[in-house]
Scaffold this active site. Structure first.
Site: not given
Length: 263
Positions: A2-3, A53, A253
């Site tokens: 999650p960001e 985060k 990524r």
């Protein structure tokens, strides 16, 4: 992983469940946290803060629970007395009379004093949070042009929590599409208009995602409701120029972009 927007929404849900209510029971899985169970029972959660985060759960006695979900950690809200059906390993339980919040599977969990908050390695290293309303585009522009960051390619810089906390891969992809740039650019090579556009997008898009992502209206665009323009849309037509969105790998990524309008 999650960001920032997803972490902040999770924190909002946790706050809504237990903020300002006396804790009737506190439980920690890790031995080093066990002494705090009795210290926190009867206390209140005063606020839940995000730093990128990481979550900081602040208690009325001055202690703060630091937690970083990393890849596997997840918070849940349940009715007090409910028994969740899950195979996850419970790490933290904070219970009030009507609601309980549970942290599963995370391993990076610490209890910090006010003084320790100022010296914690992750919190010292992390940059300003993109969802902090006090952070301005002018400050972001100054960070972009600082000696520390001006020579970094955006492909890696926009994943570096030391630059701006809360950014991640989908935000990196969407921000660079919004300003029409590829990941190979560096701040030192941009003109004034590009710098200004990027400085605003680095704040506007995460904040739009936080406030509106998940609301269904596929006819809306950035500036109204958030939806992905290129992320996970490889092979589709770019809505801005009609080119075909492609997928590659940048900084290990997945990266999505339109070669026709991102230069």
């Amino acid at each position: 992983m999650p960001e920032g927007p997803e972490i902040r929404r999770a924190a909002d849900n946790l706050e809504a469940a237990i903020k300002g209510k006396p804790l009737t029971d506190v439980w920690f899985a890790f031995a080093q946290l066990k002494p705090y169970e009795s210290q926190l029972t009867g206390q209140l959660v005063t606020r839940i803060e995000t730093r990128g985060k990481a979550l900081l759960t602040h208690f009325s006695n001055g202690l703060t629970l630091y937690s970083h979900n990393q890849l596997y950690g997840v918070w849940r809200v349940i009715d007090t007395g409910e028994i969740p059906q899950t195979t996850r390993i419970l790490r933290v339980r904070l219970q009030t009379a009507d609601k309980t919040i549970l942290l599963y599977s995370a391993s990076d969990i610490e209890m910090l004093t006010a003084e320790q908050l100022t010296t914690h390695p992750f919190l010292q290293r992390v940059g300003p949070d993109v969802l902090d309303a006090r952070l301005t585009p002018e400050e972001v522009k100054a960070r972009l042009l600082s000696p520390r960051f001006r020579n970094r390619q955006f492909s890696g810089l926009l994943l570096d929590q030391a630059f701006l906390a809360g950014l991640g891969n989908y935000l990196r992809v969407e921000i660079l599409w919004q300003v029409g740039l590829t990941g190979q650019h560096k701040a030192k090579d941009l003109n004034e208009a590009q710098l200004n556009a990027l400085s605003h997008a680095l704040l506007d898009i995460p904040r739009l995602s936080y406030t509106t992502r998940g609301q269904a209206d596929e006819n809306k665009h950035h500036g109204a409701l958030f939806r992905f323009k290129v992320f996970h849309r490889d092979g589709e037509v770019c809505e801005r120029c009609g080119g075909i969105i492609e997928k590659t790998t940048l900084s290990s990524r997945p990266f999505y972009w339109c070669p026709h309008c991102q230069k």
